[in-house]
Scaffold this motif. Sequence first.
Motif, PDB file in Angstrom:
ATOM      1  N   LYS A  44       0.848  -1.203   0.000  1.00  0.00           N
ATOM      2  CA  LYS A  44       0.000   0.000   0.000  1.00  0.00           C
ATOM      3  C   LYS A  44       0.878   1.246   0.000  1.00  0.00           C
ATOM      4  CE  LYS A  44      -4.238   1.511   0.064  1.00  0.00           C
ATOM      5  NZ  LYS A  44      -5.146   1.231  -1.064  1.00  0.00           N
ATOM      6  N   ALA A  47       2.146   1.705  -3.521  1.00  0.00           N
ATOM      7  CA  ALA A  47       1.094   2.295  -4.373  1.00  0.00           C
ATOM      8  C   ALA A  47       0.950   3.788  -4.090  1.00  0.00           C
ATOM      9  CB  ALA A  47      -0.223   1.576  -4.131  1.00  0.00           C
ATOM     10  N   TYR A  48       0.994   4.135  -2.817  1.00  0.00           N
ATOM     11  CA  TYR A  48       0.898   5.535  -2.402  1.00  0.00           C
ATOM     12  C   TYR A  48       2.052   6.333  -2.997  1.00  0.00           C
ATOM     13  CZ  TYR A  48      -0.111   9.386   0.849  1.00  0.00           C
ATOM     14  OH  TYR A  48      -0.437  10.596   1.399  1.00  0.00           O
ATOM     15  N   ASP A  51       1.546   6.612  -6.963  1.00  0.00           N
ATOM     16  CA  ASP A  51       0.500   7.576  -7.285  1.00  0.00           C
ATOM     17  C   ASP A  51       0.912   8.994  -6.894  1.00  0.00           C
ATOM     18  OD1 ASP A  51      -1.110   5.649  -8.376  1.00  0.00           O
ATOM     19  OD2 ASP A  51      -2.244   5.281  -6.530  1.00  0.00           O
ATOM     20  N   ILE A 161      -8.904  -3.152  -2.634  1.00  0.00           N
ATOM     21  CA  ILE A 161      -8.401  -2.509  -3.849  1.00  0.00           C
ATOM     22  C   ILE A 161      -9.317  -2.766  -5.041  1.00  0.00           C
ATOM     23  CG2 ILE A 161      -6.502  -2.500  -5.524  1.00  0.00           C
ATOM     24  CD1 ILE A 161      -4.623  -3.137  -3.177  1.00  0.00           C
ATOM     25  N   SER A 162      -9.675  -4.072  -5.259  1.00  0.00           N
ATOM     26  CA  SER A 162     -10.503  -4.395  -6.423  1.00  0.00           C
ATOM     27  C   SER A 162     -11.214  -5.733  -6.208  1.00  0.00           C
ATOM     28  CB  SER A 162      -9.652  -4.460  -7.699  1.00  0.00           C
ATOM     29  OG  SER A 162     -10.435  -4.895  -8.793  1.00  0.00           O
ATOM     30  N   LEU A 277      -9.034   1.278 -12.362  1.00  0.00           N
ATOM     31  CA  LEU A 277      -7.899   0.973 -11.494  1.00  0.00           C
ATOM     32  C   LEU A 277      -6.735   1.880 -11.864  1.00  0.00           C
ATOM     33  CD1 LEU A 277      -7.622  -1.334  -9.297  1.00  0.00           C
ATOM     34  CD2 LEU A 277      -6.232  -2.532 -10.985  1.00  0.00           C
ATOM     35  N   THR A 278      -5.975   2.363 -10.862  1.00  0.00           N
ATOM     36  CA  THR A 278      -4.788   3.164 -11.147  1.00  0.00           C
ATOM     37  C   THR A 278      -3.571   2.236 -11.265  1.00  0.00           C
ATOM     38  OG1 THR A 278      -4.138   3.480  -8.848  1.00  0.00           O
ATOM     39  CG2 THR A 278      -5.739   5.056  -9.772  1.00  0.00           C
ATOM     40  N   GLU A 281      -2.442   1.232  -7.842  1.00  0.00           N
ATOM     41  CA  GLU A 281      -3.314   0.197  -7.257  1.00  0.00           C
ATOM     42  C   GLU A 281      -3.034  -1.165  -7.886  1.00  0.00           C
ATOM     43  OE1 GLU A 281      -7.284   2.747  -5.969  1.00  0.00           O
ATOM     44  OE2 GLU A 281      -7.070   2.043  -8.045  1.00  0.00           O
ATOM     45  N   PHE A 285      -1.804  -4.338  -6.019  1.00  0.00           N
ATOM     46  CA  PHE A 285      -2.567  -5.574  -6.153  1.00  0.00           C
ATOM     47  C   PHE A 285      -1.657  -6.739  -6.532  1.00  0.00           C
ATOM     48  CE2 PHE A 285      -5.387  -8.709  -7.870  1.00  0.00           C
ATOM     49  CZ  PHE A 285      -6.557  -8.568  -7.135  1.00  0.00           C
TER      50      PHE A 285
END
Length: 594
Positions: A44, A47-48, A51, A161-162, A277-278, A281, A285
């Motif tokens: 996470k 991902a942070y 992004d 997330i998804s 979805l980015t 992310e 994932f």
Amino acid sequence: MTSSSRKTNPHLERLQLLRPFAGRLALGLLFMVLTVMVQLAYPKAIAYFIDGMSEKKSESWFIMLGSLMLGVFILQAIATTLRYYLFESTGYMIVTRIRRQLFGALIGKKISFFDRHNVGELSNRLTADVEVLHETLTMGAAISLRCLCILIGGVTMLLIISPALTLMLAFFIPASLLLSHWGGKRIRKHSRNMQQSQADCGKTAYEHLANIRLVHAFNQGRTAARRYGQSTEDALNVSLSTTRMMAAFRGWSIFLVYMSLLVTLWFGAKLILEDALTIGELTAFILYSTMVTDAASAVTDFWSEWMRTIGATERIFELIGEQEEIAPPVAALALQGNVAFRDVVFAYPERPDKLALRGISFTIAAGEKIALVGASGAGKSTIASMLLGFYEAQQGSIGFDGTVLTPANASAMRDNIAIVEQEPSLFSGSIYENIAFAVSEREASLEEVMAAARLANAHDFIQAFPQGYETIVGERGVQLSGGQKQRVAIARALLRNPRILILDEATSALDSASEVQVQNALDKLMAGRTTIIIAHRYSTIVKADRILVLEQGRIAQQGSHRELMQDTAGLYHYLMENQLAQYKTISEAHAEAA
């Protein structure tokens, strides 16, 4: 309690070993939770970070995030170190505990147990079989539990997330668990067979190494190598079969892992194109899905290892569970030395159809010296074993001072008995340790040991060694001569100060010079004690107050030497005449040579 009556689940039986170390393991679990939390937070954070780059955050934001992550990684390193130490050290503690329990169970077995089992095999149980528990039960279990937590936490993060992408992985995790269940049963059976084959190798090696002088004396080195080669070949075949099984299991597990990753990438790319979805992310994932599949694979691997451990250690827990019924301790008995056999019938457990003793009856008064005479297999050594309580009679009874010998009081009776054998049983330690072995409830002082050695005519030769009483005698006393070994054994018997003495061919293997020294020591040992002498030599037999002549498990004759020799048709006269004729022939040969 026998193994047949025990209903303990084998999984619970292994896990119960952890109970005494619950505190250490709980602390280890606490550190494990910390490492799992950091590991789950890591994707996470990635991902942070990704992004954040897309959003073009300031440099101070990246420095702050990097510093925070550095602090978390330091915390994780400390927690990992402590977790590893606690679980690994607990594993060693458990293995040590099991070894002690197994050795205690083995040392408490009846003599008939050792008639059926090879010492090399039992030694292998104490080493190789027990060691299997170390990695699996603590560190392996901890890693598996950690992976299970990562699996649950990772699936939770995937759903956050998804949910759609997570559903694509739903097939692979159950498939991995089913594969583990299928492989576990087969691995358990293979592992038990592998451990047994290794034990058979240990048995073959021990037998030939323990009798290495005989192997060399008969030039049987090649035969020994061939037999060990065959046993190792059998073990190799079993091991290869197990390895093929494990290889197939791991191959299919890896296939499932990479298939799940491929599906994730394919469907994730589709969601990015749809702006569902980015990139950060999807990266998180993928990391989480890798964690989940790796964790699922680790859990299935652990299950296969666990089942291997169950199979490999089944025999250990059977041996521990087969502990003999322990009778309440009997107070020490001070015997006078009266012995009575009353209609004793006995057959060895391994040969129940062949009677070794057939209704034997006799009495020995305190202080009397009895000689047991007869051909090999007549029952002489069997009587000695029965006196020591090694076996129970099928019929009849054995009594000491009017008290019947039973399994419950056998230990108390043995406190009053000592034995000197034809080939003395000596440990590989020092002379002091071998003599002091006579005293079981306390540590014998060096002064006591030296006093016993003087009475046994052993002190002078012991002191002549550079290390004196600390001289190492080697396995079975190989560093000592036959006469020296006998005198050490006599010193051990003297230190025990028994009321009843058993001499099992104590001088039959000695030369004339050694026999004189040993016989002088034996005379001191026998003084005032009830003595049962198993002997063939004329010089030893004639010193007995009474002679029992055995034939095929029965008493054929009894009386003094003079009385028995008067019966010219009797077995004793025949045995003695043959022996005297041999002595005469040897003496004449020596005279001619001179």
